[in-house]
Each structure stands twice: as C-alpha cells, then as structure tokens.
Design an enzyme around this catalytic site. Structure first.
Site, PDB file in Angstrom:
ATOM      1  CE  LYS A   1      -3.214   9.491  13.174  1.00  0.00           C
ATOM      2  NZ  LYS A   1      -2.649   8.439  12.327  1.00  0.00           N
TER       3      LYS A   1
ATOM      4  N   GLY B   1       0.827  -1.197   0.000  1.00  0.00           N
ATOM      5  CA  GLY B   1       0.000   0.000   0.000  1.00  0.00           C
ATOM      6  C   GLY B   1       0.861   1.246   0.000  1.00  0.00           C
ATOM      7  CB  ALA B   2       3.412   2.448  -2.333  1.00  0.00           C
ATOM      8  N   GLY B   3       0.616   4.273  -0.697  1.00  0.00           N
ATOM      9  CA  GLY B   3      -0.103   5.536  -0.786  1.00  0.00           C
ATOM     10  C   GLY B   3       0.681   6.640  -0.114  1.00  0.00           C
ATOM     11  CB  ALA B   4      -0.384   9.730   1.601  1.00  0.00           C
TER      12      ALA B   4
ATOM     13  N   GLY C   1       2.474   5.075   3.206  1.00  0.00           N
ATOM     14  CA  GLY C   1       3.326   3.976   2.763  1.00  0.00           C
ATOM     15  C   GLY C   1       4.410   4.451   1.807  1.00  0.00           C
TER      16      GLY C   1
ATOM     17  CG  ASN D   1      -5.550   6.345  10.112  1.00  0.00           C
ATOM     18  OD1 ASN D   1      -4.599   6.663  10.814  1.00  0.00           O
ATOM     19  ND2 ASN D   1      -5.743   6.854   8.900  1.00  0.00           N
TER      20      ASN D   1
END
Length: 334
Positions: free
Chosen positions: A205, A7-10, A12, A103
């Site tokens: 968080k 999951g190379a999103g923001a 990652g 999250n």
C-alpha cells in the site's frame, strides 16, 4: 460489539456507518463542523446510488467521555496520534483490541519484528517514543485501508471505490481475535483477509502512497493524470524502485509487479489523493508518515534514495508554507 472509531474522517466514517448498520454499538471521535453535523443529522455514507445514514452513533470530541471498548479503530493520521495517546487509555479494558489504519509505516513496525532491527523506535512517526512506550503492542492488530473515500461536506462521506481492509497480528500469528475482527469487517461488507505478513502488505500500500500522494500534492494532478503523463509515470516508477530496495532490505516481499501497481492507481481514475485533498483544504500534510519515514528507513538500511529525498524536501516545504501562512492551495477553473 462496542466499537469506537477514533478519527471519523473519510475512511473512519465509512467504516463507522457500515459497522453501525449491522447493529453494533458504535461511537465516533470527530470535531468541528463534522462533529456538529453528525450530532444533528447522523453520519451519512454515499455509495454509488445508495445513501445510508447512521443516526445511532455516539459522537464526541472528548475521548475520555467514553467507556472501555471491545474494539478501537484508530483512524487518525500518523501525526495526530501522539496528542491523544493519554486519552486513548480510557478506551482500553483488559481485552480491548486496537486496529491501526494509518497510511505508511506505523510506530509499531519494529515491535515483534525480530532480527537486527527489532524494537527500534521509528522516530519520524514517533519522535519521542510515546506511542512505542505507551501503547501495548499486545493489543495492536495492523490493518491496511485500501478504499478511497472523501468528506464531501460535514457529516457526509462519499465512498469512491474499494472495500479491502486486510488484517494481521504483529507477530504473524493467526489468532482467534484477528479472526473475530475479520468476521466483523466482513459482516459490514468489507473484504478483510487475515495475513501472516502484515508488513509486506503495508509496503504494498505504501508503495503507491509514498509515490502518488507527494506527486499529486505538488502537481495538483489526479491518479489517472499522474499515471498517463509519461514524465510523472516514470518518476513514480523511479520512486517505487528506490522504496522497494528498502522494503526488501527489511525482509518485506512485493507480491504485485510494479507496473501492475501503477496500473491499479491509474484505474482509480480522477481521484484526488488524500494529500492533495489536504493541500486544498489547508490541512497539515501526512508527509512524514508516508515519505519521511521511508527516508528514515533508507538511512537505517543504508539504501540510496535520491528521488525520494527530493520529493520529501519539496512537499515538506509545501507543508510548512501551508501551516505557516495558514493557506489552502486549490486550482480554480479560469
């Protein structure tokens, strides 16, 4: 070290570039135009006045193409994990450790928990118990991702603020492997304190996420706007009060006063939450992992949460509309 970011999103992507820059063997799982851009130009990280491009990444959308890893960073959203749980097995060798970066309340929350709620499946994020049953909790290390980042265009990550990734074993032990992961993260420029109570940090968080994400989704407001408008600031405080009662019933501690937590969100400034970014992009919202699961825990612990239920209903309908009508909802200047 062989590290795969699933999951190379923001977040990652931010981690992948930083770790690759230290010379580690990094692979990323991405898809669509983002994957195409990474393959063609590398993965770019923009931080303040600096730009770093990682061109030494292996990028694929097929997890099974990769060999077993030393470390797997699971950076998918909670609702995306079940679909790849079988494929994840290809990344696991006997000593592979998986760090979870979702999250909200994770599927493993009650594993190695002890007490009256031990080994309970969290149905909101793991409806079929697939994650509970298919992922060995002995290979899992919990982590909380505090940084704010966004994908500004395919293949480009913009880091906004923060660099904290606190870590912890599910049983609270201070193991050598969690110390090694902390060292790797710190080598990459992150702050990665090892905690003996990862669940309390998850609540800290989540306290903000379950509040500011849904409010931002329905109001299209940034963090500073929510916190500086008296009515939504009060709404946030009410939601946080209800959530704190659940967390404390489960044994979590809240080391930061509520007002300080709200002020911290305000200090981030004109940042669009991840949920608002998804509304604007027409993507499924991470509402169950951030808020629906808290409503489930309220039922388990018999805590009344009328405000959380109201926001959950509103954002759930918004999520249904986005998916059913295949729309994105974005404010445009007049």
């Amino acid at each position: 070290m062989k590290v795969c970011v699933v999951g190379a999103g923001a977040i990652g992507g931010y981690m992948a570039v930083r770790i690759a820059a230290c010379g580690h063997d990094v692979s990323v799982i991405a898809r669509g135009p983002h994957l195409k851009a990474i393959r063609e130009k590398g993965l770019k990280l923009v931080e303040a006045e600096q730009e770093v491009v990682a061109t030494n990444l292996v990028a694929t959308d097929v997890i099974r193409d990769l060999e077993p890893q030393d470390l797997v960073l699971l950076a998918l959203k909670a609702h995306q994990i079940e679909a790849v749980v079988d494929d994840l097995q290809a990344l696991f060798g006997p000593e592979t450790v998986m760090v979870t970066l979702q999250n909200g309340i994770p599927w493993w929350y009650f594993q190695k928990h002890g007490g009256p709620y031990a080994d309970r499946v969290v149905r909101t994020v793991d409806p079929n118990g697939e994650l509970f049953n298919r992922i060995d909790p002995d290979r899992v290390v919990g982590c909380i991702a505090y940084p704010a980042a966004t994908i500004t265009e395919p293949g480009v990550i913009q880091h906004i603020e923060g660099n904290r990734f606190p870590l912890g074993e599910l049983d609270g032990s201070e193991s050598s492997r969690v110390a090694d992961i902390s060292s790797l993260f710190e080598e990459a420029g992150f702050k990665a304190r090892v905690l003996t109570d990862i669940r309390s940090e998850i609540w800290l968080k989540l306290w903000g996420n379950l509040t500011f994400n849904p409010i931002s989704a329905v109001t299209h407001a940034t963090l500073v706007d929510i916190c500086q408008f008296p009515l939504t600031r009060k709404l946030a405080a009410t939601m946080m009060t209800e959530a704190q009662a659940i967390g404390e019933r489960l044994g979590a501690g809240f080391r930061v006063p509520m007002e300080r937590r709200i002020n911290g969100a305000e200090g981030v400034g004109k940042h669009k939450t991840s949920m608002l970014q998804d509304v604007e992009a027409g993507k499924p919202l991470e509402i169950d992992g951030m808020l629906g699961v808290v409503v489930e825990l309220a039922e388990i612990t018999q805590v009344e949460v009328p405000t959380l239920r109201a926001l959950y209903a509103c954002v759930s309908l918004l999520n249904k509309t986005i998916q059913d009508e295949q729309v994105r909802i974005k404010s445009e200047p007049r």
